[in-house]
Design an enzyme around this catalytic site. Structure first.
Site, PDB file in Angstrom:
ATOM      1  N   ASP A  31       0.862  -1.173   0.000  1.00 41.01           N
ATOM      2  CA  ASP A  31       0.000   0.000   0.000  1.00 41.01           C
ATOM      3  C   ASP A  31       0.902   1.227   0.000  1.00 41.01           C
ATOM      4  OD1 ASP A  31      -2.690   1.360   0.411  1.00 41.01           O
ATOM      5  OD2 ASP A  31      -1.594   2.100   2.150  1.00 41.01           O
ATOM      6  N   GLU A  78      -1.577  -1.545  -5.832  1.00 37.51           N
ATOM      7  CA  GLU A  78      -2.806  -0.916  -6.295  1.00 37.51           C
ATOM      8  C   GLU A  78      -2.512  -0.014  -7.481  1.00 37.51           C
ATOM      9  OE1 GLU A  78      -6.677   1.431  -4.381  1.00 37.51           O
ATOM     10  OE2 GLU A  78      -4.818   1.188  -3.241  1.00 37.51           O
ATOM     11  N   CYS A  80     -12.657  -4.993   5.939  1.00 38.39           N
ATOM     12  CA  CYS A  80     -11.915  -5.625   7.034  1.00 38.39           C
ATOM     13  C   CYS A  80     -11.169  -6.830   6.470  1.00 38.39           C
ATOM     14  CB  CYS A  80     -12.863  -6.053   8.147  1.00 38.39           C
ATOM     15  SG  CYS A  80     -12.069  -6.994   9.480  1.00 38.39           S
ATOM     16  N   CYS A  92     -12.555 -10.341   8.513  1.00 38.33           N
ATOM     17  CA  CYS A  92     -13.861 -10.950   8.268  1.00 38.33           C
ATOM     18  C   CYS A  92     -14.434 -10.614   6.897  1.00 38.33           C
ATOM     19  CB  CYS A  92     -14.854 -10.553   9.352  1.00 38.33           C
ATOM     20  SG  CYS A  92     -15.232  -8.779   9.389  1.00 38.33           S
ATOM     21  N   CYS A 115     -13.433  -2.583  13.222  1.00 40.65           N
ATOM     22  CA  CYS A 115     -14.456  -3.255  12.425  1.00 40.65           C
ATOM     23  C   CYS A 115     -15.731  -3.399  13.252  1.00 40.65           C
ATOM     24  CB  CYS A 115     -13.954  -4.620  11.961  1.00 40.65           C
ATOM     25  SG  CYS A 115     -15.184  -5.566  11.031  1.00 40.65           S
ATOM     26  N   CYS A 174     -16.457  -7.696  13.538  1.00 40.76           N
ATOM     27  CA  CYS A 174     -15.625  -8.597  14.350  1.00 40.76           C
ATOM     28  C   CYS A 174     -14.868  -7.873  15.452  1.00 40.76           C
ATOM     29  CB  CYS A 174     -14.639  -9.360  13.457  1.00 40.76           C
ATOM     30  SG  CYS A 174     -13.426  -8.305  12.628  1.00 40.76           S
ATOM     31  N   ASP A 217      -3.332   1.673   6.738  1.00 41.34           N
ATOM     32  CA  ASP A 217      -2.425   1.296   5.657  1.00 41.34           C
ATOM     33  C   ASP A 217      -2.102  -0.195   5.677  1.00 41.34           C
ATOM     34  OD1 ASP A 217      -2.360   3.968   4.921  1.00 41.34           O
ATOM     35  OD2 ASP A 217      -0.634   4.405   6.198  1.00 41.34           O
TER      36      ASP A 217
END
Length: 365
Positions: free
Chosen positions: A148, A232, A284, A287, A303, A306, A313
């Protein structure tokens, strides 16, 4: 070749272009070949016979571009002397500071003069791909990594490593501003102005060289330590037009990604680009629940499903790795977050690009 020789000979005989005799004829032939290739590509692009992006019409070099280059082919009678100097026709012996030994006999040399007044010699040589692969460890025993990219930190990896941003341009801003002020005060077309221009160019060249060296070292290390790399696909041009443009240019993401891509191809690694619309900062990584968009100042979040506390990052790097299909277990099986019921407002299906599927198949072999 015969037509090029005739054109060059006629130009040398004309009163206004007798100075062409001061340089090697091979250099002039190479320049004509470049022009011919440019027009051939342009007309082929107009007819639709050329694949790839459309090529525009050839144009003169900008007067603001201070870079110059000449190319000596094999028939130019240039050579490398026993003393390690470069013998060029109608120039003589030139001292060279070698950055590395040549792996094979070069077929041509290009001498480049950059805006800072520095000269570089670039040789065309043949290299052995097997020798390049032998310098790298076996890919099967290495992990996969997601990256990232950011501005606060240059890169955060899916394994938790954080690469700080050197910010070469920001650190040299004071020196650059002073040199630019001195240049603006000099009289145009004066010798002092040319000296000040070279000072500014050298300052920018130092920043660019330091950034390029950092990108080379980091990209080589990542390729050496990983069997597959996922990143990305950032909209760098769009980001450069925002208020963060200076920091985006300072980071040099496009140059870094280009290095990763060609080094992955050279050393037999897998390189995958994840679509820029993938919600890597919203999902997330534990999950798989999409928790919605978050402003840039939110660096950590919890989250709602969960209860896992995520670093923004690091979580995005994990999601980049999973979106590329590179998350594997010890038995080489694909790992995906456990399926959970999606809220009504988020229910739907998301397509997977064919290129990602191909990368998944390649990474599990």
């Amino acid at each position: 070749m015969k037509l090029q020789t005739v054109v060059i000979t006629e130009a040398k005989l004309s009163p206004g272009r007798q100075w062409l005799s001061e340089v090697s004829a091979v250099v002039l032939q190479q320049a004509l070949r470049d022009v011919e290739r440019a027009y051939t590509n342009f007309f082929s692009s107009l007819k639709g016979a050329r694949q790839g992006a459309r090529v525009g019409a050839p144009r003169f070099r900008s007067k603001r571009d201070a870079r110059q280059a000449i190319r000596f082919a094999a028939n130019a009678r240039w050579k490398i002397t026993e003393a390690g100097r470069l013998l060029l026709p109608k120039i003589g012996e030139v001292r060279v500071r070698w950055s590395r030994s040549l792996p094979s006999l070069p077929s041509s040399v290009t001498v480049i003069r950059d805006a800072a007044g520095r000269f570089f010699a670039s040789f065309v040589v043949e290299s052995d791909p097997d020798a390049d692969l032998a310098r790298m460890p076996e890919a099967d025993s290495l992990p996969s990594v997601g990256i990232d990219l950011g501005l606060t930190h240059f890169a955060v990896l899916s394994d938790g490593r954080v690469i700080d941003s050197p910010r070469f341009l920001r650190r040299a801003e004071k020196k650059l501003k002073k040199a630019q002020r001195e240049l603006s005060r000099k009289q145009k077309r004066s010798k002092n102005r040319e000296k000040a221009r070279l000072k500014v160019a050298r300052a920018h060249a130092q920043v660019a060289d330091a950034r390029r060296e950092f990108h080379h070292q980091l990209s080589t290390r990542l390729i050496r330590e990983s069997q597959a790399v996922a990143v990305e696909d950032l909209a760098v041009k769009a980001l450069a037009r925002t208020r963060l443009g200076t920091s985006v240019h300072d980071a040099g993401w496009a140059q870094f990604l280009a290095m990763l891509e060609y080094k992955a191809g050279r050393y037999g690694r897998v390189f995958v680009k994840v679509g820029r619309f993938e919600p890597t900062s919203q999902v997330c990584s534990v999950c798989g629940v999409k928790d919605g968009p978050k402003p840039l100042h939110v660096r950590t979040w919890t989250c709602t499903h969960c209860g896992t506390v995520h670093d923004r990052d690091h979580n995005a790097a994990k999601n980049v790795r999973q979106a590329a299909g590179l998350a594997v277990t010890a038995c080489r099986a694909q790992v995906r977050p456990e399926l959970v019921p999606a809220p009504r407002e988020e229910a739907g299906s998301h397509g997977i690009h064919t290129g990602v599927r191909a990368a998944q198949r390649h990474s599990t072999r």
